[in-house]
Design a protein around this motif. Structure first.
Motif, PDB file in Angstrom:
ATOM      1  N   SER A 200      65.149 -30.133  29.010  1.00 11.57           N
ATOM      2  CA  SER A 200      66.073 -29.065  29.394  1.00 11.57           C
ATOM      3  C   SER A 200      67.318 -29.641  30.068  1.00 11.57           C
ATOM      4  O   SER A 200      68.431 -29.123  29.875  1.00 11.57           O
ATOM      5  N   GLN A 201      67.160 -30.708  30.861  1.00  9.96           N
ATOM      6  CA  GLN A 201      68.324 -31.312  31.513  1.00  9.96           C
ATOM      7  C   GLN A 201      69.250 -31.947  30.485  1.00  9.96           C
ATOM      8  O   GLN A 201      70.479 -31.869  30.606  1.00  9.96           O
ATOM      9  N   GLN A 202      68.676 -32.582  29.467  1.00 10.56           N
ATOM     10  CA  GLN A 202      69.507 -33.136  28.407  1.00 10.56           C
ATOM     11  C   GLN A 202      70.257 -32.037  27.666  1.00 10.56           C
ATOM     12  O   GLN A 202      71.446 -32.178  27.345  1.00 10.56           O
ATOM     13  N   GLN A 203      69.566 -30.937  27.390  1.00 13.10           N
ATOM     14  CA  GLN A 203      70.203 -29.844  26.674  1.00 13.10           C
ATOM     15  C   GLN A 203      71.417 -29.319  27.443  1.00 13.10           C
ATOM     16  O   GLN A 203      72.509 -29.155  26.870  1.00 13.10           O
ATOM     17  N   GLN A 204      71.263 -29.060  28.726  1.00 13.30           N
ATOM     18  CA  GLN A 204      72.365 -28.546  29.536  1.00 13.30           C
ATOM     19  C   GLN A 204      73.536 -29.519  29.565  1.00 13.30           C
ATOM     20  O   GLN A 204      74.697 -29.126  29.423  1.00 13.30           O
ATOM     21  N   TYR A 205      73.227 -30.797  29.745  1.00  9.27           N
ATOM     22  CA  TYR A 205      74.275 -31.815  29.831  1.00  9.27           C
ATOM     23  C   TYR A 205      74.993 -31.943  28.487  1.00  9.27           C
ATOM     24  O   TYR A 205      76.224 -32.010  28.428  1.00  9.27           O
ATOM     25  N   ALA A 206      74.219 -31.992  27.391  1.00 11.43           N
ATOM     26  CA  ALA A 206      74.810 -32.166  26.067  1.00 11.43           C
ATOM     27  C   ALA A 206      75.684 -30.976  25.688  1.00 11.43           C
ATOM     28  O   ALA A 206      76.749 -31.138  25.068  1.00 11.43           O
ATOM     29  N   ARG A 207      75.250 -29.772  26.038  1.00  3.70           N
ATOM     30  CA  ARG A 207      76.064 -28.599  25.736  1.00  3.70           C
ATOM     31  C   ARG A 207      77.404 -28.653  26.463  1.00  3.70           C
ATOM     32  O   ARG A 207      78.446 -28.308  25.893  1.00  3.70           O
ATOM     33  N   ALA A 208      77.376 -29.084  27.711  1.00  8.04           N
ATOM     34  CA  ALA A 208      78.629 -29.195  28.469  1.00  8.04           C
ATOM     35  C   ALA A 208      79.519 -30.274  27.869  1.00  8.04           C
ATOM     36  O   ALA A 208      80.737 -30.096  27.750  1.00  8.04           O
ATOM     37  N   ARG A 209      78.939 -31.411  27.476  1.00  3.60           N
ATOM     38  CA  ARG A 209      79.721 -32.497  26.893  1.00  3.60           C
ATOM     39  C   ARG A 209      80.395 -32.060  25.597  1.00  3.60           C
ATOM     40  O   ARG A 209      81.539 -32.440  25.321  1.00  3.60           O
ATOM     41  N   CYS A 210      79.686 -31.276  24.792  1.00  4.21           N
ATOM     42  CA  CYS A 210      80.163 -30.936  23.455  1.00  4.21           C
ATOM     43  C   CYS A 210      80.816 -29.558  23.389  1.00  4.21           C
ATOM     44  O   CYS A 210      81.071 -29.040  22.287  1.00  4.21           O
ATOM     45  N   ALA A 211      81.105 -28.969  24.527  1.00  2.09           N
ATOM     46  CA  ALA A 211      81.756 -27.643  24.546  1.00  2.09           C
ATOM     47  C   ALA A 211      83.071 -27.687  23.767  1.00  2.09           C
ATOM     48  O   ALA A 211      83.870 -28.604  23.922  1.00  2.09           O
ATOM     49  N   GLY A 212      83.270 -26.694  22.917  1.00  2.00           N
ATOM     50  CA  GLY A 212      84.491 -26.615  22.126  1.00  2.00           C
ATOM     51  C   GLY A 212      84.435 -27.366  20.813  1.00  2.00           C
ATOM     52  O   GLY A 212      85.362 -27.273  20.002  1.00  2.00           O
ATOM     53  N   LEU A 213      83.358 -28.092  20.568  1.00  2.00           N
ATOM     54  CA  LEU A 213      83.181 -28.828  19.317  1.00  2.00           C
ATOM     55  C   LEU A 213      82.209 -28.080  18.407  1.00  2.00           C
ATOM     56  O   LEU A 213      81.439 -27.234  18.880  1.00  2.00           O
ATOM     57  N   PRO A 214      82.210 -28.370  17.112  1.00  2.06           N
ATOM     58  CA  PRO A 214      81.242 -27.732  16.197  1.00  2.06           C
ATOM     59  C   PRO A 214      79.850 -28.347  16.366  1.00  2.06           C
ATOM     60  O   PRO A 214      79.284 -28.939  15.443  1.00  2.06           O
ATOM     61  N   VAL A 215      79.308 -28.221  17.568  1.00  2.00           N
ATOM     62  CA  VAL A 215      78.032 -28.833  17.931  1.00  2.00           C
ATOM     63  C   VAL A 215      77.143 -27.796  18.602  1.00  2.00           C
ATOM     64  O   VAL A 215      77.580 -27.103  19.520  1.00  2.00           O
ATOM     65  N   GLU A 216      75.908 -27.694  18.141  1.00  7.23           N
ATOM     66  CA  GLU A 216      74.898 -26.867  18.789  1.00  7.23           C
ATOM     67  C   GLU A 216      73.795 -27.783  19.324  1.00  7.23           C
ATOM     68  O   GLU A 216      73.395 -28.735  18.647  1.00  7.23           O
TER      69      GLU A 216
END
Length: 386
Positions: A200-216
């Motif tokens: 879950s910590q990786q998910q939160q961090y990765a979502r913040a890193r990739c915000a605005g990109l075509p990444v889920e």
């Protein structure tokens, strides 16, 4: 980590099996060389004779022994196959571990998130201090790199080149970590990315890193995925799949990858087949893990996927792990507010013992590229120069 000034145990009191094992590896008891062991507590002897590698690691965590250069001492022990001696002393322990792996599916769907909770959720502050700016928690590619950041960037680009990524393609990243590869592939190669993790910590961090990109970024087990993707990648995740689940894993790849797609598997590998995971690593670092041998991978490919390329650069993991250790030590004045000294010794033992494992060439690092048999175009292997 500096050697303690605590009183040393008389070398004459060391039991003969342990003394012989150290001597044969070129390690002196209470010697002056950087790889010589300094023994502070006689409880070490029973710990090793009774519990083998688990006892040795726990004794280090307890401060019962130290060494100026832990990785070099462990390298000498591994090069001399000392682990086989400790297995002989603790046959029942290894038999029970092997039986557990045969009877129980340690990586069943109901247990899939255990390693995330135990290890990857340890604390983002620790991993931010230890890793490169993109937080890539896997072996770097050092052939033309001068530092850790370059080694990881070169590795990411090599992956993208091996996958022959094209703008607009859909990439599935199984075990996406903190989103570094997803970010890199989306920004540098223009692909859409679905990254999955069990942390879950990786998910939160990765979502913040990739915000605005075509990444889920999704918190999901690979067995529950649906859809199809142009390319599939899995970096440092296969070690958590488990032998019982290799058929389901490769079936999922077959199902999720388009007919003309490519799949890159980046995984630690073992020099030979093992019946059980090292008990210290299993208890303290990666529960339920399994390092594959070449044969254990190959036997599950028949009639499923075409193996296009198999690239080994295992000695680069030695450099990567040592660089991570240096980063943690440099950051310790800040990290110690959240982690105690026993944790520090545990983490040191983890990183430097693993470095020795690759230095002794007991551990490998493989990148394998697969395709469907129906893929129309010829695959050409690549080893980029940067």
């Amino acid at each position: 980590m500096k050697t303690s000034t605590f009183e040393l145990v008389d070398a004459q009191r060391v039991p003969k099996p342990i003394a012989d094992m150290l001597h044969n590896a070129g390690i002196r008891i209470n010697g002056s060389a950087s790889h010589d062991i300094q023994i502070h507590d006689e409880r070490l002897f029973n710990a090793v004779l009774s519990h083998g590698s688990l006892g040795l690691g726990e004794a280090y965590m307890n401060g019962w022994w130290q060494v100026p250069q832990l990785d070099e001492m462990m390298f000498r022990l591994m090069r001399n196959n000392a682990d086989e001696h400790t297995k002989a002393w603790t046959k029942m322990q290894w038999l029970m571990l092997a039986l557990r792996e045969k009877v129980i599916n340690l990586q069943a769907p109901t247990r899939a998130f255990q390693v995330g909770e135990h290890h990857y959720d340890t604390g983002n502050d620790l991993f931010e201090a230890m890793l490169d700016p993109l937080m890539i928690y896997s072996c770097g590619y050092w052939e033309h790199a001068q530092n850790l950041e370059e080694a990881q960037l070169h590795k990411l680009d090599m992956i993208c080149q091996k996958l022959q990524l094209q703008s607009g393609e859909k990439l599935l990243d199984i075990g996406c970590g903190w989103g570094g590869l997803a970010w890199y592939a989306a920004t540098r190669y223009g692909v859409q990315v679905l990254g999955i993790t069990v942390s879950s910590q990786q998910q939160q961090y990765a979502r913040a890193r990739c915000a605005g990109l075509p990444v889920e970024i999704e918190l999901i087990d690979y067995r529950d995925l649906q859809g199809q993707f142009d390319k599939v990648v899995s970096v440092g995740m296969f070690e958590h799949v488990g032998l019982k689940n290799y058929p389901a894993y490769f079936d999922a790849i077959q199902r999720l990858m388009k007919p003309d797609g490519l799949f890159l598997l980046h995984t630690i590998g073992g020099f030979d087949k093992t019946d059980a995971t090292d008990p210290w690593i299993d208890k303290y670092i990666f529960p339920n893990g399994k390092i594959p041998s070449p044969g254990e991978i190959a036997e599950h490919l028949d009639g499923k996927l075409v193996l296009e390329d198999w690239h080994n650069f295992g000695t680069d993991y030695d450099k990567t792990l040592v660089a991570w250790h240096v980063n943690v030590e440099n950051a310790w004045p800040v990290l110690k507010a959240n982690y105690d000294e026993r944790f520090r010794r545990m983490w040191t033992y983890y990183l430097l013992t693993c470095a020795a494992y690759f230095r002794a060439r007991k551990g490998m690092l493989w990148q394998l590229v697969f395709s469907h048999r129906e893929r129309p175009s010829v695959y050409r292997s690549t080893r980029p120069r940067f």
